[in-house]
Design a protein around this motif. Structure first.
Motif, PDB file in Angstrom:
ATOM      1  N   GLU A   1       0.822  -1.210   0.000  1.00  0.00           N
ATOM      2  CA  GLU A   1       0.000   0.000   0.000  1.00  0.00           C
ATOM      3  C   GLU A   1       0.856   1.260   0.000  1.00  0.00           C
TER       4      GLU A   1
ATOM      5  N   ASP B   1      -3.933   5.704  -8.310  1.00  0.00           N
ATOM      6  CA  ASP B   1      -5.294   5.172  -8.227  1.00  0.00           C
ATOM      7  C   ASP B   1      -6.145   6.233  -7.545  1.00  0.00           C
ATOM      8  N   ASP B   2      -7.037   6.853  -8.324  1.00  0.00           N
ATOM      9  CA  ASP B   2      -7.817   7.952  -7.754  1.00  0.00           C
ATOM     10  C   ASP B   2      -8.885   7.489  -6.778  1.00  0.00           C
ATOM     11  N   HIS B   3      -8.915   6.169  -6.487  1.00  0.00           N
ATOM     12  CA  HIS B   3      -9.842   5.660  -5.481  1.00  0.00           C
ATOM     13  C   HIS B   3      -9.184   5.587  -4.104  1.00  0.00           C
ATOM     14  N   THR B   4      -7.891   5.864  -4.000  1.00  0.00           N
ATOM     15  CA  THR B   4      -7.188   5.832  -2.726  1.00  0.00           C
ATOM     16  C   THR B   4      -6.590   7.203  -2.446  1.00  0.00           C
ATOM     17  N   GLU B   5      -6.362   7.467  -1.145  1.00  0.00           N
ATOM     18  CA  GLU B   5      -5.803   8.763  -0.767  1.00  0.00           C
ATOM     19  C   GLU B   5      -4.401   8.935  -1.336  1.00  0.00           C
TER      20      GLU B   5
ATOM     21  N   ARG C   1      -4.506   9.571  -4.997  1.00  0.00           N
ATOM     22  CA  ARG C   1      -4.903  10.945  -5.304  1.00  0.00           C
ATOM     23  C   ARG C   1      -3.764  11.920  -5.049  1.00  0.00           C
TER      24      ARG C   1
END
Length: 457
Positions: free
Chosen positions: A152, A188-192, A195
C-alpha cells in the motif's frame, strides 16, 4: 489462555465423572480393607480408595501394572471434609488426586479418587499448543500486514522518490523541463495515496508549463531588448555622425579653414535636419514601446461609445489619400455598429491594418474594409488580394519587432511594433485579432463585443 481454561474445565468435569464411575465400581464392604475392595472389582490404573470402616482405616491404589497397592494412611489426617463432597488433594507417594468423599454420621466413609496428572498434561498441552499457534499466527499476521503495508505504501514511496528527484532539479535559470512523473501504475484515484500522486503529477504539469512559459518570456525579452537596441542604435549612430560632421565644419571655420561660411552653414543645416528626422524616429519608437508597456499593464484605454461603422469609413478615407495607387473598397451596414472602447486606439488599429495592406502589397491591389455583427460580436475585417503573408512569419506575426518585410527602412520595414500594438489594443478591449492568409487573399479580423463591457473586467 481462555481456550486452555475452557478445555481444562471440560477435562476436570470429565475427571469428576470418571471418579464417580470408579466409585460405583468399588465393592464397598464394612469389614474389608481398601486393598481388598480394589482387588475384588475392576478398576482403572491410578484408582485410589481410602476407607474407614469396621476393619479400620486403610488406603490403596491401582498401580501401573494394574495391581492393588496399599498406601500409608499418615496423609489422610490432613484431609478436611464435612458431610462429603469433592476435593483435590496431594498425596506424598502418588501425587495429586481428585477425590470424592462419601461418609455417614457413624464415622464410616469411603473416598475414591483419580489422579489429576492427565488433566494437567492435557491442559499443559493445550496451553502450549494454543500459545505456539497464537505466536505463529501473530508472526504470520505480522508478515502479511507488513507485506500489505509495503504494497500500500509503494505509491507513497514512488511519490516521495519523484518529489526528491524534482527537488534536485536546478530551476533557477535556463531552459528547465520537469520530465519526472509518478508512474501510472502507482496512481489510483480511489485511494488517498493515489490521489496524492495524481495531484503531484498535475502540479508538476503546471510547473513544467510555467517554466516553459518563463523560458519563452525570457527568450522574447532578450530578443525584444536586442531588437530595441538595434532600432535605437541606428538613429543614434546617424545623430552622432551628423553631429560630428557639423562640429568638424565649425571647428575648421574657427581655425581659419578654407571652407566658405555658406558651405559650412548649409552642411550644418542638413545635419540638423537629419538629426531631427532621426530624433523623431526614436521618439516614435519610444512612444510605441511606452504604449505597449501601458497596454500590458491595463492602462491607456479610455472607454466610451465607438461607432465602428464611422471609424471604418474615416480610416479608409485616410488610407486612400496615402495610397492612391491602390483600389479601396468600403462595405458597412446602414445602421451604426456601436461598441464600448477607446475611439483613438481603435482608430489606430484600423489605420495600422490598412497601412500594412498598403505597404506590403503592390500597386493596383484592392483593399477592402467591412463591418458586420455576428453572434453578438462586432467584426471589422481588412482584406486585400495581394501576395499574402509568408508562412515563415505567420506564427509570429503579432510578436514585437516581427516584420513581413525584413528591411529596416522606414518606408517599408518599420519597427515591427504595429501589429503587436494593434493586438494589445484589441486584447485590452476584450476582443480578438486574427489573420487568415493565402496567396491572393489576406484578411485581418478584429472581433469586439458589440455590447458595452466593464472596463475594469
Amino acid at each position: 489462555m481462555a481456550s486452555g481454561a475452557l478445555l481444562g474445565g471440560i477435562v476436570s468435569d470429565n475427571l469428576d465423572s470418571q471418579v464417580l464411575r470408579a466409585q460405583d465400581r468399588v465393592d464397598f464392604s464394612a469389614n474389608a480393607t481398601a486393598e481388598q475392595m480394589l482387588e475384588r472389582g475392576p478398576a482403572e490404573p491410578g484408582t485410589l480408595v481410602i476407607t474407614r470402616n469396621l476393619a479400620g482405616t486403610s488406603s490403596a491404589y491401582i498401580d501401573e501394572e494394574g495391581e492393588a497397592t496399599a498406601l500409608p494412611t499418615g496423609g489422610i489426617g490432613e484431609l478436611r471434609f464435612d458431610g462429603g463432597g469433592w476435593a483435590t488433594h496431594t498425596f506424598e507417594d502418588i501425587g495429586e488426586y481428585r477425590i470424592h468423599i462419601a461418609d455417614d454420621p457413624s464415622g464410616i466413609y469411603l473416598i475414591v479418587g483419580m489422579p489429576t496428572s492427565e488433566v494437567s498434561a492435557i491442559t499443559a498441552r493445550v496451553v502450549t499448543t494454543v500459545t505456539l499457534l497464537t505466536a505463529g499466527g501473530l508472526l504470520v499476521l505480522a508478515a502479511v500486514i507488513a507485506l500489505i503495508i509495503r504494497s500500500e505504501l509503494q505509491p507513497l514511496r514512488s511519490v516521495a522518490n519523484t518529489a526528491t528527484r524534482v527537488a534536485a532539479t536546478p530551476m533557477a535559470e535556463g531552459a528547465v523541463r520537469i520530465s519526472e512523473r509518478v508512474p501510472d501504475e502507482d496512481i489510483d484515484d480511489h485511494t488517498e495515496v493515489g490521489r496524492v500522486g495524481l495531484a503531484l503529477n498535475t502540479l508538476l504539469d503546471h510547473v513544467d508549463t510555467s517554466l516553459a512559459a518563463r523560458q519563452r518570456n525570457e527568450e522574447r525579452m532578450r530578443a525584444f531588448v536586442a531588437d530595441a537596441s538595434h532600432e535605437l542604435r541606428t538613429p543614434l549612430a546617424s545623430i552622432r555622425g551628423y553631429s560630428e560632421l557639423s562640429l568638424r565644419g565649425i571647428r575648421q571655420q574657427e581655425a581659419g579653414g578654407t571652407a566658405p561660411a555658406g558651405v559650412v552653414a548649409e552642411t550644418t543645416r542638413e545635419s540638423l535636419e537629419r538629426i531631427q528626422a532621426q530624433s523623431l524616429r526614436m521618439s516614435a519608437l519610444v512612444e510605441d514601446l511606452l504604449l505597449l508597456a501601458r497596454l500590458d499593464e491595463g492602462q491607456e484605454l479610455v472607454y466610451g461609445a465607438v461607432d465602428l461603422t464611422r471609424l471604418a469609413i474615416e480610416s479608409v478615407a485616410d488610407a486612400r489619400a496615402a495610397g492612391p495607387d491602390h483600389e479601396w473598397v468600403i462595405d458597412v451596414p446602414d445602421e451604426p455598429v456601436i461598441v464600448a472602447g477607446d475611439t483613438s486606439r481603435l482608430h489606430q488599429v484600423a489605420a495600422n491594418l490598412l497601412a500594412n495592406a498598403r505597404l506590403h502589397t503592390p500597386a493596383g491591389t484592392t483593399v477592402s474594409a467591412s463591418v458586420a455583427v455576428e453572434d453578438g460580436d462586432a467584426l471589422l475585417r481588412i482584406h486585400d488580394d495581394g501576395p499574402g503573408i509568408s508562412p515563415d512569419i505567420a506564427d509570429e506575426l503579432f510578436e514585437r519587432f516581427s516584420r513581413a518585410d525584413t528591411s529596416r527602412a522606414r518606408q517599408t520595414g518599420g519597427t515591427g511594433l504595429g501589429l503587436s500594438i494593434a493586438k494589445a489594443i484589441v486584447d485590452g478591449h476584450g476582443g480578438v485579432l486574427s489573420v487568415a492568409s493565402e496567396p491572393g487573399s489576406t484578411t485581418f479580423t478584429v472581433r469586439l463585443p458589440a455590447r458595452p463591457i466593464d472596463p475594469a473586467a
